[in-house]
Design a protein around this motif. Structure first.
Motif, PDB file in Angstrom:
ATOM      1  N   ASP A  68      27.147  79.161  96.134  1.00 22.27           N
ATOM      2  CA  ASP A  68      27.461  80.594  96.206  1.00 22.27           C
ATOM      3  C   ASP A  68      26.239  81.498  96.094  1.00 22.27           C
ATOM      4  O   ASP A  68      26.377  82.715  96.038  1.00 22.27           O
ATOM      5  CB  ASP A  68      28.449  80.981  95.099  1.00 22.27           C
ATOM      6  CG  ASP A  68      29.870  80.552  95.403  1.00 22.27           C
ATOM      7  OD1 ASP A  68      30.135  80.138  96.553  1.00 22.27           O
ATOM      8  OD2 ASP A  68      30.721  80.622  94.497  1.00 22.27           O
ATOM      9  N   ILE A  69      25.040  80.913  96.046  1.00 23.77           N
ATOM     10  CA  ILE A  69      23.817  81.709  95.889  1.00 23.77           C
ATOM     11  C   ILE A  69      22.973  81.612  97.151  1.00 23.77           C
ATOM     12  O   ILE A  69      22.576  80.528  97.565  1.00 23.77           O
ATOM     13  CB  ILE A  69      23.019  81.262  94.640  1.00 23.77           C
ATOM     14  CG1 ILE A  69      23.851  81.514  93.380  1.00 23.77           C
ATOM     15  CG2 ILE A  69      21.679  81.980  94.577  1.00 23.77           C
ATOM     16  CD1 ILE A  69      23.222  81.033  92.088  1.00 23.77           C
ATOM     17  N   ARG A  92      24.350  86.791  95.763  1.00 17.09           N
ATOM     18  CA  ARG A  92      25.540  85.961  95.989  1.00 17.09           C
ATOM     19  C   ARG A  92      25.936  85.954  97.459  1.00 17.09           C
ATOM     20  O   ARG A  92      25.656  86.898  98.196  1.00 17.09           O
ATOM     21  CB  ARG A  92      26.737  86.501  95.207  1.00 17.09           C
ATOM     22  CG  ARG A  92      26.644  86.346  93.729  1.00 17.09           C
ATOM     23  CD  ARG A  92      27.888  86.890  93.054  1.00 17.09           C
ATOM     24  NE  ARG A  92      27.800  88.344  92.979  1.00 17.09           N
ATOM     25  CZ  ARG A  92      28.374  89.080  92.052  1.00 17.09           C
ATOM     26  NH1 ARG A  92      29.097  88.510  91.116  1.00 17.09           N
ATOM     27  NH2 ARG A  92      28.244  90.383  92.041  1.00 17.09           N
ATOM     28  N   SER A  96      31.837  85.986  97.307  1.00 18.72           N
ATOM     29  CA  SER A  96      31.718  85.154  96.109  1.00 18.72           C
ATOM     30  C   SER A  96      32.102  85.955  94.873  1.00 18.72           C
ATOM     31  O   SER A  96      31.779  87.127  94.761  1.00 18.72           O
ATOM     32  CB  SER A  96      30.280  84.646  95.954  1.00 18.72           C
ATOM     33  OG  SER A  96      30.138  83.992  94.705  1.00 18.72           O
ATOM     34  N   PHE A 122      22.836  90.616  89.380  1.00 25.18           N
ATOM     35  CA  PHE A 122      23.162  90.404  90.793  1.00 25.18           C
ATOM     36  C   PHE A 122      22.588  91.550  91.617  1.00 25.18           C
ATOM     37  O   PHE A 122      22.705  92.713  91.240  1.00 25.18           O
ATOM     38  CB  PHE A 122      24.682  90.302  90.987  1.00 25.18           C
ATOM     39  CG  PHE A 122      25.255  89.072  90.342  1.00 25.18           C
ATOM     40  CD1 PHE A 122      25.056  87.815  90.894  1.00 25.18           C
ATOM     41  CD2 PHE A 122      25.970  89.166  89.163  1.00 25.18           C
ATOM     42  CE1 PHE A 122      25.567  86.680  90.287  1.00 25.18           C
ATOM     43  CE2 PHE A 122      26.493  88.041  88.547  1.00 25.18           C
ATOM     44  CZ  PHE A 122      26.281  86.785  89.111  1.00 25.18           C
TER      45      PHE A 122
END
Length: 151
Positions: A68-69, A92, A96, A122
């Protein structure tokens, strides 16, 4: 062709050249399966956590391995007790719902305790120069400009 050492300074020579004569440049790199050499970071950008040295690039490679990164960068974040703690900036994947605790747990399961990510933020993108090198100073400024509750 490199030097044989520092004149009259055996200690500096030993810190720069290894026992086989290879020079320690301070660059962190890897060689891919095709034999290409990639310089990805510098040793002097190490995070100093309770006397341990933590290379950000090692944690970044681990973070990017998460499905997911998309991208990640790790910086030293000031800490009164530890000196510095690893802080991750994470991009992300679309859709996600990955959260901070999941990011920290993902890394913690795979590294020594002193290398664990202690803070996560994030972001939409990781600032990089035209050569693709992460602009850590920009991320440090961003981290320090926000209160802990916003990160």
């Amino acid at each position: 062709m490199i030097m044989k050492g520092y004149i009259g300074d055996k200690e500096a020579t030993m810190g720069t050249l290894d026992s086989e004569g290879w020079m320690r440049t301070g660059d962190l790199c890897y060689i891919d399966e095709e034999g290409y050499l990639f310089i990805v970071d510098r040793l002097k950008e190490l995070i100093k956590y309770n006397g341990y040295q933590v290379p950000p690039v090692e944690l970044e490679k681990l973070l990017i391995s998460h499905p997911d990164i998309i991208d990640a960068a790790v910086i030293p974040y000031p800490d009164e007790e530890a000196g510095q703690v690893p802080m991750a900036f994470v991009v992300r994947c679309d859709q996600s719902n990955l959260n901070k605790a999941q990011v920290m747990d993902y890394v913690a399961r795979q590294v020594a305790p002193y290398k664990k990510i202690r803070r996560v933020s994030f972001v939409a993108s990781i600032p990089k120069n035209p050569a693709g090198k992460i602009l850590r100073r920009e991320l440090v400024k961003l981290a320090l400009s926000h209160s802990p509750s916003k990160l």
